[in-house]
Design a protein around this motif. Sequence first.
Motif, PDB file in Angstrom:
ATOM      1  N   VAL A 278      -5.771 -23.190   3.938  1.00 31.26           N
ATOM      2  CA  VAL A 278      -4.899 -22.086   4.338  1.00 31.26           C
ATOM      3  C   VAL A 278      -3.987 -22.637   5.421  1.00 31.26           C
ATOM      4  CG1 VAL A 278      -4.901 -19.805   5.429  1.00 31.26           C
ATOM      5  CG2 VAL A 278      -6.726 -20.404   3.854  1.00 31.26           C
ATOM      6  N   PRO A 279      -2.715 -22.245   5.434  1.00 29.96           N
ATOM      7  CA  PRO A 279      -1.840 -22.712   6.511  1.00 29.96           C
ATOM      8  C   PRO A 279      -2.429 -22.354   7.880  1.00 29.96           C
ATOM      9  CG  PRO A 279      -0.569 -21.596   4.817  1.00 29.96           C
ATOM     10  CD  PRO A 279      -2.014 -21.404   4.474  1.00 29.96           C
ATOM     11  N   VAL A 280      -2.324 -23.269   8.787  1.00 27.56           N
ATOM     12  CA  VAL A 280      -2.954 -23.072  10.091  1.00 27.56           C
ATOM     13  C   VAL A 280      -2.405 -21.829  10.799  1.00 27.56           C
ATOM     14  CG1 VAL A 280      -3.240 -24.089  12.389  1.00 27.56           C
ATOM     15  CG2 VAL A 280      -3.530 -25.497  10.351  1.00 27.56           C
TER      16      VAL A 280
ATOM     17  N   GLN B 215     -12.066 -19.754   0.389  1.00 29.19           N
ATOM     18  CA  GLN B 215     -12.894 -20.350  -0.657  1.00 29.19           C
ATOM     19  C   GLN B 215     -13.246 -21.790  -0.329  1.00 29.19           C
ATOM     20  OE1 GLN B 215     -11.724 -21.437  -5.027  1.00 29.19           O
ATOM     21  NE2 GLN B 215     -12.848 -19.514  -5.077  1.00 29.19           N
ATOM     22  N   ILE B 216     -14.471 -22.130  -0.667  1.00 30.44           N
ATOM     23  CA  ILE B 216     -14.844 -23.550  -0.604  1.00 30.44           C
ATOM     24  C   ILE B 216     -15.351 -23.932  -1.979  1.00 30.44           C
ATOM     25  CG2 ILE B 216     -17.162 -23.023   0.298  1.00 30.44           C
ATOM     26  CD1 ILE B 216     -16.774 -25.793   1.830  1.00 30.44           C
TER      27      ILE B 216
ATOM     28  N   GLY C 131      -9.220 -28.712   2.306  1.00 25.60           N
ATOM     29  CA  GLY C 131      -8.672 -27.776   3.282  1.00 25.60           C
ATOM     30  C   GLY C 131      -9.647 -27.344   4.355  1.00 25.60           C
ATOM     31  N   TRP C 132     -10.930 -27.684   4.200  1.00 23.63           N
ATOM     32  CA  TRP C 132     -11.903 -27.149   5.156  1.00 23.63           C
ATOM     33  C   TRP C 132     -11.895 -27.862   6.496  1.00 23.63           C
ATOM     34  CZ3 TRP C 132     -15.051 -22.983   5.835  1.00 23.63           C
ATOM     35  CH2 TRP C 132     -14.873 -21.992   4.871  1.00 23.63           C
TER      36      TRP C 132
ATOM     37  N   ALA D  19      -0.663 -32.336   3.894  1.00 25.40           N
ATOM     38  CA  ALA D  19      -1.004 -32.022   5.278  1.00 25.40           C
ATOM     39  C   ALA D  19      -2.168 -31.031   5.345  1.00 25.40           C
ATOM     40  CB  ALA D  19       0.223 -31.452   5.988  1.00 25.40           C
ATOM     41  N   ILE D  20      -2.073 -29.966   4.533  1.00 23.23           N
ATOM     42  CA  ILE D  20      -3.119 -28.936   4.588  1.00 23.23           C
ATOM     43  C   ILE D  20      -4.469 -29.499   4.138  1.00 23.23           C
ATOM     44  CG2 ILE D  20      -3.901 -26.771   3.536  1.00 23.23           C
ATOM     45  CD1 ILE D  20      -0.982 -25.851   3.534  1.00 23.23           C
ATOM     46  N   ARG D  21      -4.419 -30.318   3.117  1.00 24.23           N
ATOM     47  CA  ARG D  21      -5.678 -30.829   2.571  1.00 24.23           C
ATOM     48  C   ARG D  21      -6.115 -32.148   3.200  1.00 24.23           C
ATOM     49  NH1 ARG D  21      -6.146 -29.345  -3.819  1.00 24.23           N
ATOM     50  NH2 ARG D  21      -5.312 -27.248  -3.706  1.00 24.23           N
ATOM     51  N   GLY D  22      -5.194 -32.800   3.892  1.00 27.48           N
ATOM     52  CA  GLY D  22      -5.522 -34.086   4.485  1.00 27.48           C
ATOM     53  C   GLY D  22      -5.714 -35.185   3.458  1.00 27.48           C
ATOM     54  N   VAL D  23      -4.808 -35.255   2.485  1.00 29.50           N
ATOM     55  CA  VAL D  23      -4.972 -36.216   1.387  1.00 29.50           C
ATOM     56  C   VAL D  23      -3.646 -36.922   1.121  1.00 29.50           C
ATOM     57  CG1 VAL D  23      -6.793 -34.933   0.229  1.00 29.50           C
ATOM     58  CG2 VAL D  23      -4.397 -34.395  -0.264  1.00 29.50           C
TER      59      VAL D  23
END
Lengths: 547, 368
Positions: free
Chosen positions: A236-238, A252-253, A259-260, A304-308
């Motif tokens: 989710v956007p910060v 959701q996970i 994104g977590w 960026a959101i997912r860090g990938v």
Amino acid sequence: METMKIHDVTPNDLPWKIRYDASRCTLCGSCTAACSFRAIAPKVERRRMVFSEGDFPEPKQRFSAVPVIRQVNSVTNYCRGCGICEKVCPNDAIAPVRNVDTRHPLVVRCLAGDSIKRGGRKNLEATVRTLDKLRVGRISQMTDPSLDAQRHTFDLLSPFGRILPAGKLPLKVNAEGKLVPDGQAPPVRWIYPVIIGDMSIGALSWRMWEGVAMATAYLNEECGLPVRMCSGEGGVPVRLLKSRFLKYMILQIASGHFGWNRIVKAMPHMVEDPAGVLIKIGQGAKPGDGGLLMAQKVAEHIQAIRGVPKADLLSPPNHQGLYSIEESVQKMFLSFNAAFKFRVPVAIKVAASSTSVSVFNNLVRDPYNIVGGFFVDGIDGGTGAAHEVSLDHTGHPIVSKLRDCYLAAVAQGRQGQIPLWAGGGLGRTGDLAADAFKMICLGASGVFTGRLILQMAGCVGNDMGRCNACNTGLCPAGITTQEPALAHRLDPEKVAQNIVNYFLAMDQEFKKLMAPIGNSALPVGRSDALVSTDRGVAERLQIQYVC
Amino acid sequence: MCRIGAIKSLNYIHPSQALLLMQSQQKGHDNSGFAMVMQDLGGIFEGYKHLPTLSLACTDEGLKLAEDMLHAAGFQRVLQWVPETNPQPGLDIIAMPNYVFETFDYPKHYKKATDQEKEDLLLDMRLKLRTALEEDEMGFVYSFWPDVVTLKEIGDPRDIGTYFNLWEPDTKFTARVITAQCRQNTNYDIVRYAAHPFFLQGYTALANGENTFYQKNKEMQRKLHRGYIGFESDSQCFLYTLHYVHRQLKWPLSYYKHVVTPLPFETIEKRDDAQQLLAIRQSLSHLEINGPNTIIGVLPDGTLFTCCDAKKLRPIVVGRSADTVAFSSEVCGINEILPDRDWETDIYPHEREIVVIGNDLEVQRWKQ
């Protein structure tokens, strides 16, 4: 004359053919500019013209080069039948036509040596839907009056969270003869019985996701409908995580945990708790398969959101490290209930399966009372990307499965303790209120819907293979793409407006279904309100057969 | 539509009052049956208030079987009263051959038993008798409880009154609380058990209405208590919920209303006890009722109450004099038995209250 090459790909191998009328075309270029799949292109044709100029027939011939629009003969840039060319053509000169003789499923596999992937929904179901064989047939007449949908008040809310049996409620009677709290019970939220299903911010364009989130906030704050939206797996956007609107979001996970990292880091800054946590075990459209976000869609903000990095993002088919229900229950217990200090309900989502009832029984008998919802997703659900073979040939319909789970709870006197939420192709005919209402009568506390939300936003795909290209990142409607030019075709405010209006209409329709059966509260499990004109369906669902 | 009524008095009253209460409302029911539960008994039963009385309609074989079973279980009969019947030709009644009201002493090994143990014994005994007599319809066991008698019959209430000589007041057969209903079940099969009032372990309930959450209630209640059986009528659900809330959960009576007709969410949210009310609503949503209903209930201590569905779709009137309170679906019934009361003090309960009559006849209106 060239030697014919049988293996060349031509339009008659492809699922759609372009109907093009050169005499109407002004060569404005709109269609080629608009086709996100590059399935049509300008081309020059050599034309022969026979003419006569004298008083007597004296045929002559002339050759000229004529610019035209032609279909691209390719298994990568092929026409998906989306019809955007037709939409933009000012002269009705071009349109896709379904090719019933397509060899596409064969040609692609033979040429690419890889499985076919696509988005969308299952395309093989040709029979009448089970839900269309059900009617709300127990109408109040004489002995009990129907209610008035306009005048009476209705309680249209459903629980999300683990519900204790009355005997275990932490209540005691005080000296004044009043019940007062005496301990802590699991958190339960009363929400609108239709949840906006889990579609990730990677699967959807940022403008689409924004439009859905905007609609959710508007429905809550301006319309008084406590509708919740599930984030999907992908974070989710910060800015949203730190805003008060987080209370409308179910986080959701899934097995990829995408994104977590950001969610966990944002926790100290959250001003509101999220509406809930949904642990996704499986998805109805591609059961037993993990999430799939093709590299084309992994734009910078997604990275960026997912860090990938920009790469195909595959969630494993299984949560790594979960080998039993007991273990999964413990992990949910330890991680998610504890993460929000037992203030936020935690539910799980599974794909409908022959084994769903066993899974449900295990959860409903769990002595820790920590599973706050059982989301069952049926075969007719949609997906952003999946292998075609999974989409078309795996899965289990939702209606009887939901009913089985409910009746399993009834047999144990545990109905309602874990609210059942059903999804998977509901609202496929455009009429979600009716589908949801029937599912509620069969035992669902509520329903969730994703694909229908896309259709409200303007998705042009359908169940007969039209478009279904969500996986390509080339969504012609700007809904499931991260291409700025395509995403800008979509107006987020218009998306939000359509969703809000649809929910308002649906709310009216719920009342029009509750009033005739004389109910002012949701008739969860009131299967006596339903009848079926199909004996097999009636028998299977344990409702009245009528003819 | 059913018509229901109840009389609670400081004095012992005869069932003829209940017949009068219901007779004037006959245009509202279909004269297809009469049933009543009498509690806090006077007359011949007055000296046996602590001992259970069996109310049984049966054949000769049924009577023998029931008595044999009771004796085998150690119960000793201390009183038998068989109402004199008056079987005139032309009476509209489908009567069972025998009506017996027998009072028993507990088995000897129960002398030191707790109330709870005795109450469980009485329930289990009644359930056993009911099952045993079901074969060939040998008999119908309506109640087996201290200080309670029950009568249910199919036919015209007037003729049922004549058949049992109930029109003539006497001092032998009286009670301080009588609840009555005139009609056989019309929604489902005609079964003697299907007539209200329903009785379970000191609790009585009767209703005028249609419980459209019958299936939900029934599916839930079946698993809650062994005594929740039958379900011949959708109104039995009201009794079982009353029994469950008040006896099993031990919640005060006021919460019965919160269970059967919970407040709207937006109202709950504004209340100080929102947390409790929400917890009740979510845990007992399957005991909620819908559809038009008026319920009359009696608690084991003789408290009489009434409440309605959340939309107030069925009527009820409460009238009172110095020594008597009467509930009736129609005010004409109360006019019949309390003609001299001050009708301006009549209460027409609204959809969000319970009207409760304690043993001192104080009338309380509890706002939900």
